[in-house]
Motif scaffolding. Structure first.
Motif, PDB file in Angstrom:
ATOM      1  N   LEU A  74      35.284  68.766  37.929  1.00 58.98           N
ATOM      2  CA  LEU A  74      36.582  68.083  37.949  1.00 58.98           C
ATOM      3  C   LEU A  74      37.647  68.915  38.659  1.00 58.98           C
ATOM      4  O   LEU A  74      38.450  68.380  39.419  1.00 58.98           O
ATOM      5  N   SER A  75      37.641  70.220  38.414  1.00 56.22           N
ATOM      6  CA  SER A  75      38.663  71.083  39.018  1.00 56.22           C
ATOM      7  C   SER A  75      38.508  71.145  40.537  1.00 56.22           C
ATOM      8  O   SER A  75      39.481  71.390  41.250  1.00 56.22           O
ATOM      9  N   THR A  76      37.303  70.913  41.040  1.00 61.29           N
ATOM     10  CA  THR A  76      37.087  70.876  42.483  1.00 61.29           C
ATOM     11  C   THR A  76      37.782  69.662  43.088  1.00 61.29           C
ATOM     12  O   THR A  76      38.284  69.721  44.211  1.00 61.29           O
ATOM     13  N   ALA A  77      37.826  68.569  42.340  1.00 57.45           N
ATOM     14  CA  ALA A  77      38.443  67.336  42.837  1.00 57.45           C
ATOM     15  C   ALA A  77      39.965  67.332  42.666  1.00 57.45           C
ATOM     16  O   ALA A  77      40.664  66.551  43.318  1.00 57.45           O
ATOM     17  N   ILE A  78      40.479  68.192  41.784  1.00 58.77           N
ATOM     18  CA  ILE A  78      41.916  68.196  41.478  1.00 58.77           C
ATOM     19  C   ILE A  78      42.519  69.510  41.975  1.00 58.77           C
ATOM     20  O   ILE A  78      42.238  70.578  41.429  1.00 58.77           O
ATOM     21  N   PRO A  79      43.322  69.449  43.019  1.00 57.02           N
ATOM     22  CA  PRO A  79      43.875  70.672  43.638  1.00 57.02           C
ATOM     23  C   PRO A  79      44.642  71.568  42.658  1.00 57.02           C
ATOM     24  O   PRO A  79      45.207  71.098  41.681  1.00 57.02           O
ATOM     25  N   ARG A  80      44.635  72.866  42.958  1.00 55.49           N
ATOM     26  CA  ARG A  80      45.393  73.905  42.254  1.00 55.49           C
ATOM     27  C   ARG A  80      44.955  74.149  40.823  1.00 55.49           C
ATOM     28  O   ARG A  80      45.700  74.702  40.024  1.00 55.49           O
ATOM     29  N   SER A  81      43.757  73.729  40.467  1.00 51.52           N
ATOM     30  CA  SER A  81      43.305  73.953  39.092  1.00 51.52           C
ATOM     31  C   SER A  81      42.073  74.856  39.009  1.00 51.52           C
ATOM     32  O   SER A  81      41.856  75.525  38.001  1.00 51.52           O
TER      33      SER A  81
END
Length: 200
Positions: free
Chosen positions: A181-188
């Protein structure tokens, strides 16, 4: 003396309604205001009404869902609902896709603008208790953790850490899913990876 009227039977029993909807059901505006002033119906928000005592629900969520169908419980509010943080948020965190104007709501709502491209990622609909057919969006526990790290400056880094720690203790938690999920959501991804390395 409580005002009584056969018009009450024409109004929806389990959901809110507007002045225009009441008019279409045969309850003129003047009659609607008379019912309101006599306490037979209550005002949920500007232009939104419901029969008194017909709803046992979170009225702030109900108003938000009615006025902004894409409204989605997020950040601390979602983490609290998923049982991942001890804090009881003082306002309800709701997300809308960037570019959508948040409606005016009387209750304690904090609106957030989320990227349209990832807005629906791990978003589901949940019922609003006490109201037939009323639902509101909520992000999954995993998405809420990722968002807490993405927005750590405003959400609080400690909030993300607490939620992650509690989530990792749950049977079946899959750290690989968080990283995906963090790969799909920038800056996380970076902050989340560092926290996972410390906690695992």
């Amino acid at each position: 003396m409580v005002y009584r009227s056969p018009l009450i039977d024409k109004l929806p029993k389990g959901s809110p309604f507007t002045v225009n909807e009441a008019s279409r059901l045969g309850v003129p505006k003047a009659s609607l205001y008379r019912l309101r002033d006599s306490g037979v119906i209550d005002q949920l928000g500007p232009g939104l009404y419901f029969l008194s005592r017909s709803l046992d629900a979170d009225l702030d969520l109900l108003e938000a869902a009615y006025k902004a169908p894409l409204a989605t419980i997020c950040l601390s509010s979602a983490l609290a609902r998923h049982g991942l943080i001890d804090e009881i948020p003082s306002t309800i965190d709701l997300a809308l896709p960037r570019g959508k104007t948040p409606p005016k709501i009387a209750g304690p709502i904090t609106w957030h603008q989320f990227d349209k491209a990832t807005f629906d990622l791990d978003r589901t609909l949940v019922p609003i208790e006490g109201v037939e057919d009323a639902r509101i969006g909520i992000y999954s526990a995993e998405r809420s953790i990722v968002d807490a790290f993405r927005l750590r400056a405003s959400a609080g880094y400690e909030t993300g850490i607490e939620a992650l720690r509690n989530w990792l203790k749950r049977p079946g938690s899959q750290p690989a899913r968080l990283m995906e999920l963090s790969t799909a959501i920038p800056r996380s991804k970076g902050p989340l990876r560092v926290a996972m390395e410390v906690l695992l």
